[in-house]
Design a protein around this motif. Structure first.
Motif, PDB file in Angstrom:
ATOM      1  N   VAL A  57       0.853  -1.198   0.000  1.00  0.00           N
ATOM      2  CA  VAL A  57       0.000   0.000   0.000  1.00  0.00           C
ATOM      3  C   VAL A  57       0.888   1.247   0.000  1.00  0.00           C
ATOM      4  N   PRO A  58       0.641   2.192  -0.898  1.00  0.00           N
ATOM      5  CA  PRO A  58       1.498   3.379  -0.910  1.00  0.00           C
ATOM      6  C   PRO A  58       1.214   4.290   0.292  1.00  0.00           C
ATOM      7  N   MET A  59       2.276   4.617   1.011  1.00  0.00           N
ATOM      8  CA  MET A  59       2.137   5.474   2.194  1.00  0.00           C
ATOM      9  C   MET A  59       3.282   6.479   2.205  1.00  0.00           C
ATOM     10  N   ALA A 111       3.473   5.366  -6.492  1.00  0.00           N
ATOM     11  CA  ALA A 111       2.005   5.470  -6.571  1.00  0.00           C
ATOM     12  C   ALA A 111       1.495   4.770  -7.835  1.00  0.00           C
ATOM     13  N   ARG A 118      -2.839  -3.129  -8.389  1.00  0.00           N
ATOM     14  CA  ARG A 118      -4.208  -3.363  -7.916  1.00  0.00           C
ATOM     15  C   ARG A 118      -5.200  -3.369  -9.055  1.00  0.00           C
ATOM     16  N   GLU A 129      -6.816  10.056 -10.083  1.00  0.00           N
ATOM     17  CA  GLU A 129      -7.146   9.940  -8.667  1.00  0.00           C
ATOM     18  C   GLU A 129      -5.973   9.298  -7.902  1.00  0.00           C
TER      19      GLU A 129
END
Lengths: 172, 333
Positions: A57-59, A111, A118, A129
């Motif tokens: 998950v990009p964080m 990102a 996904r 988005e």
């Protein structure tokens, strides 16, 4: 402050670092592990330059305490691919002018990678988005969107080729 | 900017977290996603000796609905988790449209619903580096005794800047708070104090554990409109949430309108429900409710935009949101 041992799986490799509890993940990556691909841009979680994948998950590593992510899988831009084995995402940014000064590019590529992993067939709206948390002051974003399209075409070509047993053609 | 020195404690259960908060009290702060807490610590707005990191409290990360218990969202559920729960957008559109506007996708992957409900209030004189603040001698909220927003005043006007709270207010949500002395449940509207300096009714040894929306709110139409500098990422300069039940003949059966970012608390618009219930859509009625909204919203110069513009946009957003919701998502002006 007493340092503690933290275990992180960085780009597939088990790493162990001794860090203070207030060590940010970004500093742990850049200074303790020598992975300077992730950048400090705004320093207050509003630009996306420091983005890394945490368990896919990009964080934002500039607001993440390294010790809070014990035993997590971390992927930095270095983990996408090297000069001889570029990821389609990296190739896209190189080919389509997605990078100018390059400072925001690692965050954009992370990102992009998260998006395509996904959702292999994103619409233009979904691309915009997914990248809306990353700021670029050079490109005006159009070349970046072209880079993402290149990457997704390339990934499609690779998986089609893999399905038919042929080597991936070069996408232009 | 550097972080102050602190220890990080990682409780595995809510009970353990409560014991840690009871032990360290005023010296402790709760951290989950970190998107609000870490920048504030870097600006030296707080100097806790202990951070209680509740990210690993799996029992608080669930989102569930039951016809009896209604909607329950655990405090550590990420904002992305809320957005990607498909039935939530259908049953509680005001909530998902509000959460979709919170920061950008990277922040939503980290930030939690509990964190958004407990967000620190914001002001242009407060959310600055220590060095910057010192050049002015601080402000009423921090290190000083003068309010630069309303000089001479003794009240802090720092604005409530969360987007989920107005949506939850419009849905009559309640929150659950845990501490070593047990759990308590309070209506969300009583949680906010409308004081920029002392924003929420949560003591240092308490933990917000979940937010609840009554089952009867499921299916209620709703939308959230937000003004911000950059549409992809920023905090609100003004926000309007509308949740409404409309019957088959187009008559409003129940409605609430709530505002964000124009007061030190997210607030329900006084009298909006009474004006709307039993009525059919009319532009004139929407204008009257919009007028009530700008009587509740009292923006001051706490942010990048002017109070006059933010107040006017509250009026416009209220009218648009009512029209959109009433006409079931059809075109607005």
């Amino acid at each position: 402050m007493n340092k503690g041992i933290v275990h992180l799986r960085i780009n597939g490799e088990e790493r162990e670092i001794a860090i203070a509890p207030n060590r940010l993940l970004l500093d742990a990556l850049r200074e303790d592990l020598g992975l300077t691909g992730s950048k400090r841009g705004c320093d207050d979680s509003s630009c996306g330059c420091c983005a890394v994948l945490i368990n896919g998950v990009p964080m934002l590593s500039c607001v993440a305490l390294a010790a809070s992510y014990e035993n997590c899988d971390i992927t930095t831009v270095e983990g996408l691919g090297g000069p001889s084995d570029l990821d389609p995402v990296q190739e896209g940014y190189a080919e389509m002018g997605g990078a100018q000064c390059g400072y925001c590019t690692p965050g954009f590529m992370i990102a992009t990678k998260a998006l395509l992993d996904r959702n292999p067939n994103p619409t233009m709206e979904e691309i915009r988005e997914a990248l809306s948390g990353n700021l670029c002051r050079c490109t005006g974003y159009m070349q970046i969107y072209e880079s993402v399209k290149y990457a997704l075409e390339k990934r499609r070509a690779i998986s089609a080729a893999a399905a038919s047993g042929v080597r991936a053609p070069v996408v232009r | 900017m550097s972080l102050p020195a602190f220890r990080v404690l990682q409780p595995r259960t809510v009970d353990e977290a409560c014991r840690m908060l009871a032990e360290h009290g005023a010296e402790a702060m709760v951290i989950a996603g970190g998107t609000d807490v870490i920048p504030n610590l870097q600006m030296k707005l707080f100097a806790p000796h202990v951070l209680v990191d509740i990210k690993l409290l799996r029992e608080l990360s669930q989102i569930e609905f039951s016809p009896r218990g209604g909607l329950r969202i655990g405090a550590t559920a990420s904002l992305t988790h809320v957005l990607e729960t498909p039935w939530l957008a259908e049953e509680f559109p005001v909530l998902s449209s509000a959460v979709a506007t919170i920061a950008g996708p990277l922040q939503r992957n980290m930030g939690t619903i509990g964190g958004n409900l407990c967000l620190e209030t914001r002001c242009r004189w407060y959310n600055q580096s220590y060095f910057w603040r010192q050049s002015l001698g601080g402000c009423l909220k921090k290190e000083g005794d003068v309010c630069h927003v309303a000089p001479g005043g003794k009240f802090c006007w720092a604005a409530w800047s969360g987007d989920s709270a107005p949506a939850f207010l419009a849905l009559e949500a309640e929150i659950e708070i845990a501490s070593v002395s047990g759990a308590r449940r309070v209506p969300l509207r009583d949680f906010y104090k409308n004081d920029g300096k002392d924003r929420i009714s949560l003591t240092r040894n308490e933990l917000l554990t979940s937010v609840h929306v009554p089952a009867r709110m499921a299916g209620r139409r709703g939308v959230y409109h937000k003004l911000r500098v950059r549409d992809s990422i920023d905090y609100p300069l003004a926000g309007v949430a509308v949740a409404m039940e409309v019957d088959a003949s187009g008559i409003c059966r129940d409605a609430r309108v709530a505002l964000s970012a124009v007061n030190p608390a997210p607030l329900l618009v006084r009298g909006a429900g009474e004006m709307l219930v039993g009525q059919k859509w009319s532009r004139e009625l929407a204008e009257r409710v919009a007028h009530a909204a700008i009587q509740t919203g009292k923006p001051l110069t706490t942010s990048a935009s002017t109070p006059i513009y933010r107040r006017d946009i509250v009026r416009v957003f209220t009218r648009r949101a009512l029209e959109e919701v009433w006409k079931n998502g059809q075109a607005s002006s």
